[in-house]
Scaffold this motif. Structure first.
Motif, PDB file in Angstrom:
ATOM      1  N   SER A  97       0.611  -1.344  -0.625  1.00 45.67           N
ATOM      2  CA  SER A  97       0.328   0.165  -0.390  1.00 45.67           C
ATOM      3  C   SER A  97       1.077   1.045   0.245  1.00 45.67           C
ATOM      4  O   SER A  97       2.126   1.224   0.176  1.00 45.67           O
ATOM      5  CB  SER A  97      -0.455   0.031   1.088  1.00 45.67           C
ATOM      6  N   VAL A  98       0.586   2.191  -0.107  1.00 50.93           N
ATOM      7  CA  VAL A  98       1.257   3.477  -0.031  1.00 50.93           C
ATOM      8  C   VAL A  98       1.510   4.060   1.072  1.00 50.93           C
ATOM      9  O   VAL A  98       0.077   3.985   2.119  1.00 50.93           O
ATOM     10  CB  VAL A  98      -0.008   4.805  -0.855  1.00 50.93           C
ATOM     11  N   VAL A  99       2.635   3.938   1.512  1.00 48.96           N
ATOM     12  CA  VAL A  99       2.329   5.325   2.407  1.00 48.96           C
ATOM     13  C   VAL A  99       1.941   6.326   2.937  1.00 48.96           C
ATOM     14  O   VAL A  99       2.546   7.466   1.787  1.00 48.96           O
ATOM     15  CB  VAL A  99       3.918   5.322   2.942  1.00 48.96           C
ATOM     16  N   PRO A 100       0.427   6.650   3.526  1.00 48.77           N
ATOM     17  CA  PRO A 100       0.182   8.257   3.402  1.00 48.77           C
ATOM     18  C   PRO A 100       0.788   9.640   3.711  1.00 48.77           C
ATOM     19  O   PRO A 100       0.787  10.582   3.250  1.00 48.77           O
ATOM     20  CB  PRO A 100      -0.417   7.840   4.293  1.00 48.77           C
ATOM     21  N   SER A 101       1.926   9.703   4.803  1.00 48.73           N
ATOM     22  CA  SER A 101       2.791  10.603   5.035  1.00 48.73           C
ATOM     23  C   SER A 101       3.266  11.089   3.943  1.00 48.73           C
ATOM     24  O   SER A 101       4.860  11.560   4.272  1.00 48.73           O
ATOM     25  CB  SER A 101       3.259  10.020   6.230  1.00 48.73           C
ATOM     26  N   SER A 102       4.011   9.807   2.852  1.00 51.02           N
ATOM     27  CA  SER A 102       4.845  10.321   2.412  1.00 51.02           C
ATOM     28  C   SER A 102       4.493  11.178   1.792  1.00 51.02           C
ATOM     29  O   SER A 102       6.510  12.102   0.966  1.00 51.02           O
ATOM     30  CB  SER A 102       5.126   8.888   0.753  1.00 51.02           C
ATOM     31  N   ALA A 103       3.577  12.154   1.544  1.00 51.48           N
ATOM     32  CA  ALA A 103       3.409  13.580   1.281  1.00 51.48           C
ATOM     33  C   ALA A 103       2.234  14.081   1.351  1.00 51.48           C
ATOM     34  O   ALA A 103       0.832  12.842   1.228  1.00 51.48           O
ATOM     35  CB  ALA A 103       4.147  13.393  -0.938  1.00 51.48           C
ATOM     36  N   TYR A 104       2.222  15.115   1.374  1.00 46.52           N
ATOM     37  CA  TYR A 104       1.081  16.096   1.255  1.00 46.52           C
ATOM     38  C   TYR A 104       0.834  17.582   0.240  1.00 46.52           C
ATOM     39  O   TYR A 104       1.860  17.951   0.436  1.00 46.52           O
ATOM     40  CB  TYR A 104       1.257  16.292   3.561  1.00 46.52           C
ATOM     41  N   VAL A 105      -0.254  17.770   0.237  1.00 54.02           N
ATOM     42  CA  VAL A 105      -0.161  18.826  -0.104  1.00 54.02           C
ATOM     43  C   VAL A 105      -0.995  19.445   0.710  1.00 54.02           C
ATOM     44  O   VAL A 105      -2.267  19.695   1.640  1.00 54.02           O
ATOM     45  CB  VAL A 105      -1.255  18.596  -1.400  1.00 54.02           C
ATOM     46  N   ALA A 106      -1.624  20.939   0.421  1.00 50.70           N
ATOM     47  CA  ALA A 106      -2.785  21.979   0.940  1.00 50.70           C
ATOM     48  C   ALA A 106      -3.165  22.457  -0.262  1.00 50.70           C
ATOM     49  O   ALA A 106      -3.430  22.659  -1.042  1.00 50.70           O
ATOM     50  CB  ALA A 106      -1.634  22.836   1.638  1.00 50.70           C
ATOM     51  N   ALA A 107      -4.802  22.491  -0.058  1.00 51.65           N
ATOM     52  CA  ALA A 107      -5.684  23.581  -1.008  1.00 51.65           C
ATOM     53  C   ALA A 107      -6.558  24.573  -0.349  1.00 51.65           C
ATOM     54  O   ALA A 107      -7.077  24.535   0.972  1.00 51.65           O
ATOM     55  CB  ALA A 107      -6.553  22.284  -1.174  1.00 51.65           C
ATOM     56  N   LEU A 108      -6.479  25.451  -0.647  1.00 49.79           N
ATOM     57  CA  LEU A 108      -6.515  26.684   0.177  1.00 49.79           C
ATOM     58  C   LEU A 108      -8.307  27.145  -1.348  1.00 49.79           C
ATOM     59  O   LEU A 108      -8.123  27.050  -2.682  1.00 49.79           O
ATOM     60  CB  LEU A 108      -6.584  27.954  -0.472  1.00 49.79           C
ATOM     61  N   TYR A 109      -9.626  27.498  -0.428  1.00 47.24           N
ATOM     62  CA  TYR A 109     -10.630  28.593  -1.574  1.00 47.24           C
ATOM     63  C   TYR A 109     -10.425  29.991  -0.846  1.00 47.24           C
ATOM     64  O   TYR A 109     -10.371  30.181   0.382  1.00 47.24           O
ATOM     65  CB  TYR A 109     -11.345  27.688  -1.325  1.00 47.24           C
ATOM     66  N   VAL A 110      -9.703  30.927  -1.762  1.00 50.11           N
ATOM     67  CA  VAL A 110      -9.816  32.396  -0.795  1.00 50.11           C
ATOM     68  C   VAL A 110     -10.801  33.046  -1.756  1.00 50.11           C
ATOM     69  O   VAL A 110     -11.181  32.801  -3.178  1.00 50.11           O
ATOM     70  CB  VAL A 110      -8.242  33.046  -1.536  1.00 50.11           C
ATOM     71  N   GLU A 111     -11.902  33.924  -0.780  1.00 49.53           N
ATOM     72  CA  GLU A 111     -12.890  34.510  -1.759  1.00 49.53           C
ATOM     73  C   GLU A 111     -12.573  35.210  -0.864  1.00 49.53           C
ATOM     74  O   GLU A 111     -12.743  35.544   0.119  1.00 49.53           O
ATOM     75  CB  GLU A 111     -14.194  33.730  -1.798  1.00 49.53           C
ATOM     76  N   GLN A 112     -13.603  36.384  -0.963  1.00 50.11           N
ATOM     77  CA  GLN A 112     -13.900  38.165  -0.096  1.00 50.11           C
ATOM     78  C   GLN A 112     -14.469  37.589   1.650  1.00 50.11           C
ATOM     79  O   GLN A 112     -15.499  36.939   1.143  1.00 50.11           O
ATOM     80  CB  GLN A 112     -14.661  38.873  -0.754  1.00 50.11           C
TER      81      GLN A 112
END
Length: 276
Positions: A97-112
């Motif tokens: 299985s994939v090692v979950p902690s092998s990479a991380y990402v950040a997703a952002l939503y920006v609005e007023q």
């Protein structure tokens, strides 16, 4: 004859050089290993644990090659054995299985008036989410994003340096060439130069994309439009937005403004003259 001589003299098709395209990579052993490793990793990223035999069947390569692929991926800390499959004959087969902690990402939503940040591991599992109401839509957008990412990472228990990439969705037009936001009515500070500032502050790959385009990509990947090559998504929120996918690819338009239909004239409706 001229075209043939140009091709022979450089070893590269003249059409490639004229169009500015990079020459195709030859089918070297290292490239084939890379392609095989990516194929195996893509299968494991679906969330299932697989044996060597299953990976061999799904990728079409021999079990020996699969063993080599897994060894390389294990060495890089991307996959690991998580158990064994005892359903068949003979000795139990190891499950990978994939090692979950092998990479991380950040997703952002920006609005007023809103910055929403999520941190996810390499499998796509969201491990922390923070929603904030900034005091003003103006100010320094780079500092605003950096602080939002810091808080989300603190909640996730992940160092910012462990994030591999950042994706930011926001209303407005994104330049299809530079990737910079060009027109965001509700975000006066969201303008050309923000992308470069964010990449400099975060020291990682940063992508800014129109929020409705991102919604269409999500629907195409795992939502109502999965398996559909051509569709339109209509978005009704503070404004009216639209995203178009043609042949499985997002249609942006020459200036990146495809889908910006908020001021589109509608037959039979009065034309708005005051758009200040």
């Amino acid at each position: 004859m001229v075209m043939a001589s140009q091709t022979e003299s450089s070893g590269e098709p003249a059409s490639n050089r004229a169009a500015g395209r990079a020459p195709a990579r030859p089918g070297t052993p290292s490239l084939l290993r890379e392609l095989n490793d990516r194929a195996a990793l893509a299968l494991l990223l679906d969330g299932k644990s697989l044996t060597r035999a299953q990976l061999s069947e799904l990728t079409g390569v021999s079990k020996v090659t699969v063993a080599q692929m897994l060894a390389r991926l294990e060495e890089r800390g991307l996959v690991t054995a998580v158990g064994s499959n005892s359903g068949g004959r003979g000795p139990n087969a190891a499950l990978y299985s994939v090692v979950p902690s092998s990479a991380y990402v950040a997703a952002l939503y920006v609005e007023q008036g809103l910055v929403s940040t999520a941190v996810a591991d390499v499998t796509g599992r969201v491990i922390a989410e923070v929603r904030e109401d900034p005091t003003s839509g103006a100010g320094d957008p780079v500092e605003l994003i950096r602080c939002a990412v810091d808080r989300a990472c603190q909640r996730a228990g992940v160092s910012v340096s462990m994030l591999s990439a950042f994706v930011i969705g926001s209303p407005g037009v994104v330049d299809p060439v530079t990737g910079d936001p060009r027109l965001a009515i509700n975000l006066p500070a969201w303008h050309e130069g923000v992308l470069g500032g964010l990449r400099g502050a975060l020291h990682k790959n940063v992508l800014i994309e129109n929020d409705v385009n991102l919604a269409a990509m999500a629907e195409h990947a795992v939502g109502a439009a999965a398996g559909t090559s051509d569709f339109v998504l209509l978005w009704l929120d503070v404004g009216v937005g639209l995203a178009t996918v043609l042949g499985g690819r997002l249609h942006r338009g020459v200036t990146g403004a495809a889908g910006e239909i908020g001021w589109l004239a509608v037959p039979g409706a009065p034309v708005t003259s005051d758009v200040r």
